[in-house]
Scaffold this motif. Structure first.
Motif, PDB file in Angstrom:
ATOM      1  N   ALA A 243      39.900  42.692  42.685  1.00 26.15           N
ATOM      2  CA  ALA A 243      41.054  42.769  43.551  1.00 26.15           C
ATOM      3  C   ALA A 243      42.314  42.978  42.339  1.00 26.15           C
ATOM      4  CB  ALA A 243      41.251  42.365  44.589  1.00 26.15           C
ATOM      5  N   GLY A 244      41.993  42.302  41.284  1.00 22.74           N
ATOM      6  CA  GLY A 244      43.289  42.271  40.661  1.00 22.74           C
ATOM      7  C   GLY A 244      42.756  41.398  39.026  1.00 22.74           C
ATOM      8  N   GLN A 245      43.479  41.810  38.217  1.00 18.96           N
ATOM      9  CA  GLN A 245      42.912  41.183  36.887  1.00 18.96           C
ATOM     10  C   GLN A 245      43.899  41.060  35.789  1.00 18.96           C
ATOM     11  OE1 GLN A 245      39.328  43.335  35.715  1.00 18.96           O
ATOM     12  NE2 GLN A 245      38.462  41.705  34.421  1.00 18.96           N
ATOM     13  N   GLN A 246      44.128  40.178  34.960  1.00 17.79           N
ATOM     14  CA  GLN A 246      44.685  39.910  33.614  1.00 17.79           C
ATOM     15  C   GLN A 246      43.787  39.705  32.500  1.00 17.79           C
ATOM     16  OE1 GLN A 246      48.945  38.269  33.933  1.00 17.79           O
ATOM     17  NE2 GLN A 246      48.100  36.744  32.506  1.00 17.79           N
ATOM     18  N   ILE A 247      44.142  40.339  31.714  1.00 17.06           N
ATOM     19  CA  ILE A 247      43.423  40.032  30.152  1.00 17.06           C
ATOM     20  C   ILE A 247      44.590  39.738  29.236  1.00 17.06           C
ATOM     21  CG2 ILE A 247      41.819  40.763  28.343  1.00 17.06           C
ATOM     22  CD1 ILE A 247      40.203  41.991  30.453  1.00 17.06           C
ATOM     23  N   ARG A 248      44.572  38.524  28.550  1.00 15.43           N
ATOM     24  CA  ARG A 248      45.556  38.316  27.567  1.00 15.43           C
ATOM     25  C   ARG A 248      44.916  37.911  26.427  1.00 15.43           C
ATOM     26  NH1 ARG A 248      51.359  35.608  28.950  1.00 15.43           N
ATOM     27  NH2 ARG A 248      52.560  36.121  27.291  1.00 15.43           N
ATOM     28  N   LEU A 249      45.297  38.405  25.220  1.00 16.38           N
ATOM     29  CA  LEU A 249      44.797  38.164  23.874  1.00 16.38           C
ATOM     30  C   LEU A 249      45.809  37.287  23.380  1.00 16.38           C
ATOM     31  CD1 LEU A 249      43.470  41.401  22.757  1.00 16.38           C
ATOM     32  CD2 LEU A 249      42.146  39.602  22.794  1.00 16.38           C
ATOM     33  N   ILE A 250      45.508  36.093  22.853  1.00 18.41           N
ATOM     34  CA  ILE A 250      46.248  35.045  22.172  1.00 18.41           C
ATOM     35  C   ILE A 250      46.250  34.941  20.514  1.00 18.41           C
ATOM     36  CG2 ILE A 250      46.898  32.740  22.187  1.00 18.41           C
ATOM     37  CD1 ILE A 250      45.547  32.680  25.203  1.00 18.41           C
ATOM     38  N   LYS A 251      44.841  34.924  20.096  1.00 19.77           N
ATOM     39  CA  LYS A 251      44.833  34.987  18.748  1.00 19.77           C
ATOM     40  C   LYS A 251      43.445  36.068  18.737  1.00 19.77           C
ATOM     41  CE  LYS A 251      46.115  30.720  17.204  1.00 19.77           C
ATOM     42  NZ  LYS A 251      47.359  31.204  16.280  1.00 19.77           N
ATOM     43  N   SER A 272      43.067  37.926  52.790  1.00 18.55           N
ATOM     44  CA  SER A 272      43.695  38.927  53.620  1.00 18.55           C
ATOM     45  C   SER A 272      43.059  39.284  54.796  1.00 18.55           C
ATOM     46  CB  SER A 272      43.710  40.345  52.655  1.00 18.55           C
ATOM     47  OG  SER A 272      42.321  40.913  52.416  1.00 18.55           O
ATOM     48  N   ALA A 273      43.338  40.414  55.577  1.00 12.95           N
ATOM     49  CA  ALA A 273      42.650  40.759  56.782  1.00 12.95           C
ATOM     50  C   ALA A 273      41.158  41.204  56.571  1.00 12.95           C
ATOM     51  CB  ALA A 273      43.509  42.019  57.377  1.00 12.95           C
ATOM     52  N   ARG A 274      40.911  41.609  55.390  1.00 11.08           N
ATOM     53  CA  ARG A 274      39.409  42.155  55.068  1.00 11.08           C
ATOM     54  C   ARG A 274      38.584  41.395  53.960  1.00 11.08           C
ATOM     55  NH1 ARG A 274      39.660  48.038  53.405  1.00 11.08           N
ATOM     56  NH2 ARG A 274      37.260  47.878  53.710  1.00 11.08           N
ATOM     57  N   THR A 275      39.490  40.333  53.075  1.00  3.87           N
ATOM     58  CA  THR A 275      38.595  39.791  51.934  1.00  3.87           C
ATOM     59  C   THR A 275      39.252  38.316  52.121  1.00  3.87           C
ATOM     60  OG1 THR A 275      40.407  40.032  50.577  1.00  3.87           O
ATOM     61  CG2 THR A 275      38.884  41.894  50.849  1.00  3.87           C
ATOM     62  N   GLU A 276      38.235  37.740  51.201  1.00  2.00           N
ATOM     63  CA  GLU A 276      38.605  36.259  50.857  1.00  2.00           C
ATOM     64  C   GLU A 276      38.715  36.150  49.421  1.00  2.00           C
ATOM     65  OE1 GLU A 276      37.054  33.519  54.560  1.00  2.00           O
ATOM     66  OE2 GLU A 276      36.416  32.851  52.484  1.00  2.00           O
ATOM     67  N   SER A 277      39.715  35.689  48.750  1.00  2.19           N
ATOM     68  CA  SER A 277      39.611  35.601  47.267  1.00  2.19           C
ATOM     69  C   SER A 277      39.673  34.204  46.479  1.00  2.19           C
ATOM     70  CB  SER A 277      41.089  36.530  46.805  1.00  2.19           C
ATOM     71  OG  SER A 277      40.950  37.849  47.256  1.00  2.19           O
ATOM     72  N   CYS A 278      38.926  34.396  45.634  1.00  2.50           N
ATOM     73  CA  CYS A 278      38.813  33.239  44.563  1.00  2.50           C
ATOM     74  C   CYS A 278      39.592  33.752  43.249  1.00  2.50           C
ATOM     75  CB  CYS A 278      37.650  32.814  44.366  1.00  2.50           C
ATOM     76  SG  CYS A 278      37.169  31.349  43.184  1.00  2.50           S
ATOM     77  N   TRP A 279      40.688  33.147  42.862  1.00  3.76           N
ATOM     78  CA  TRP A 279      41.374  33.313  41.612  1.00  3.76           C
ATOM     79  C   TRP A 279      41.127  32.577  40.582  1.00  3.76           C
ATOM     80  CZ3 TRP A 279      45.477  37.318  42.078  1.00  3.76           C
ATOM     81  CH2 TRP A 279      45.705  37.821  43.518  1.00  3.76           C
ATOM     82  N   ILE A 297      42.484  36.071  33.866  1.00  2.00           N
ATOM     83  CA  ILE A 297      42.609  35.808  35.373  1.00  2.00           C
ATOM     84  C   ILE A 297      41.915  36.743  36.094  1.00  2.00           C
ATOM     85  CG2 ILE A 297      44.122  35.188  37.165  1.00  2.00           C
ATOM     86  CD1 ILE A 297      46.318  34.116  35.155  1.00  2.00           C
ATOM     87  N   LEU A 298      41.082  36.433  37.027  1.00  2.00           N
ATOM     88  CA  LEU A 298      40.449  37.375  37.768  1.00  2.00           C
ATOM     89  C   LEU A 298      40.687  37.115  39.464  1.00  2.00           C
ATOM     90  CD1 LEU A 298      38.361  39.954  38.046  1.00  2.00           C
ATOM     91  CD2 LEU A 298      36.511  38.186  37.914  1.00  2.00           C
ATOM     92  N   ASN A 299      41.007  38.154  40.133  1.00  2.00           N
ATOM     93  CA  ASN A 299      40.947  38.004  41.685  1.00  2.00           C
ATOM     94  C   ASN A 299      39.794  38.351  42.076  1.00  2.00           C
ATOM     95  OD1 ASN A 299      41.120  38.097  44.438  1.00  2.00           O
ATOM     96  ND2 ASN A 299      43.126  39.274  44.377  1.00  2.00           N
ATOM     97  N   SER A 300      38.765  37.612  42.253  1.00  2.00           N
ATOM     98  CA  SER A 300      37.432  37.924  42.873  1.00  2.00           C
ATOM     99  C   SER A 300      37.428  38.019  44.433  1.00  2.00           C
ATOM    100  CB  SER A 300      36.393  36.972  42.096  1.00  2.00           C
ATOM    101  OG  SER A 300      35.021  37.421  42.828  1.00  2.00           O
ATOM    102  N   ALA A 301      37.395  39.038  44.925  1.00  2.00           N
ATOM    103  CA  ALA A 301      37.651  39.073  46.409  1.00  2.00           C
ATOM    104  C   ALA A 301      36.194  39.400  47.243  1.00  2.00           C
ATOM    105  CB  ALA A 301      38.677  40.222  46.757  1.00  2.00           C
ATOM    106  N   THR A 302      36.003  38.853  47.945  1.00  2.00           N
ATOM    107  CA  THR A 302      34.707  38.888  48.848  1.00  2.00           C
ATOM    108  C   THR A 302      34.837  39.614  50.209  1.00  2.00           C
ATOM    109  OG1 THR A 302      33.652  37.363  47.953  1.00  2.00           O
ATOM    110  CG2 THR A 302      32.608  37.924  49.987  1.00  2.00           C
ATOM    111  N   LEU A 303      34.236  40.760  50.613  1.00  2.00           N
ATOM    112  CA  LEU A 303      34.439  41.384  51.663  1.00  2.00           C
ATOM    113  C   LEU A 303      33.994  40.748  52.820  1.00  2.00           C
ATOM    114  CD1 LEU A 303      33.431  45.003  50.526  1.00  2.00           C
ATOM    115  CD2 LEU A 303      35.654  44.289  51.075  1.00  2.00           C
TER     116      LEU A 303
END
Length: 321
Positions: A243-251, A272-279, A297-303
């Motif tokens: 449902a959402g995602q951030q990828i950050r390069l540091i080195k 949310s009304a349709r999902t449960e999310s584990c960030w 950082i990953l928003n892993s959502a389950t329907l």
């Protein structure tokens, strides 16, 4: 002198048709939402393309703004809005950085992607360098989350929970990445929307780093290929999505054939009304060191509708009457 216009301008790339590569993805003993039949059973017209596939369309635009620093210290942070299926056309947009509007403003841009008909695909931010994480899309969304006391699928997970096992990973050109990502880097490079010689075995030596680099969209594959080892498992069988995602390069960049150690932690739980999310935050270290190379950082959502016992379990937990 006052500028004659205050019109907001944006860079945009060409329309592309990203390819679906997860039709055979399996986890928890079943096919995923990327399988056409599974998607159809959940009311979708076809198996969607995985969200980070669209990150490649931003790479040429962000390199044009930030140069090679994009691959060394770039951060892309996106909330996925609507699914894309193979055959649909998508275009990436970047609003150039503003000047003199606060800390990091010259290094931070707004990004979005749309289908050919204007349907939004994703919205977010991108940056290079030391822009505070809190200015990005995903951390801002996490900060606005309300407590989720009524979780059913993810009721056994806890904020602060860390990965159960040590994970050391690498990505070779012909390395099959497992059931969760049933393809190789070479097979992806044949269909990637924005090819570069820096990604290849033949052209990698010509990159500024003298080695082939992993495309930013494939960092998601690299980090996801061993994610089951973390033990962050909700009730099954159930079907999830990004449902959402951030990828950050540091080195950065991350390199083909290089080994990395992973550390994972649940940083938020929501619904949310349709999902449960584990960030989940995944930190990426050069193997055998404490050199932090990247972070996701990953928003892993389950329907909720995909878990057959959802209503039964909710009643037993006293969440519904």
């Amino acid at each position: 002198m006052t500028a004659p216009f205050d019109t907001t301008l944006a860079l945009c790339g060409p329309l592309r048709q990203p390819r679906q590569m997860l039709a055979e993805q399996t986890y928890g003993g079943h096919l995923s939402i990327h399988d056409d039949k599974t998607a159809g059973d959940l009311g979708l017209k076809a198996g969607p393309i995985e969200g980070p596939t669209h990150f490649s369309q931003f790479d040429p635009l962000l390199v044009s703004l930030f140069g090679n620093a994009w691959f060394e210290s770039g951060c892309i942070s996106a909330h996925y809005q609507n699914m894309v299926v193979e055959g649909e056309e998508v275009r990436a947009f970047v609003q150039p950085p503003s000047r003199g509007q606060g800390l990091g403003s010259e290094k931070l841009v707004r990004i979005w992607a749309e289908k050919k008909d204007g349907t939004p695909v994703l919205t977010g931010t991108a940056s290079v360098g030391d822009v505070p994480d809190a200015q990005h899309e995903i951390p801002q969304r996490i900060a606005k989350l309300r407590p989720a006391p009524g979780l059913v699928i993810n009721r056994d997970l806890k904020v602060g929970q860390r990965g159960a096992q040590k994970e050391t990973i690498a990505m070779g050109f012909d390395q099959h990445m497992g059931d969760y990502y049933p393809f190789t880097l070479n097979s992806k490079l044949k269909v990637i929307t924005e090819p570069s010689p820096w990604y290849t075995a033949e052209g990698g030596a010509s990159s500024p780093w003298g080695r082939a680099i992993i495309p930013i969209e494939m960092i998601s594959v690299l980090l996801g290929s061993t994610s089951a080892l973390a033990g962050f498992k909700g009730k099954q069988p159930a079907v999830g999505l990004f449902a959402g995602q951030q990828i950050r390069l540091i080195k950065g960049p991350l390199f083909v054939g290089q080994s990395y150690d992973l550390e994972r932690e649940i940083i938020a739980l929501s619904e949310s009304a349709r999902t449960e999310s584990c960030w989940i935050r995944t930190q990426v270290y050069v193997a055998g060191t404490r050199t932090l190379a990247a972070e996701m950082i990953l928003n892993s959502a389950t329907l909720k509708a995909s878990y057959a016992n959802y209503e039964k379990d909710a009643r037993e937990l006293g969440l519904v009457k």
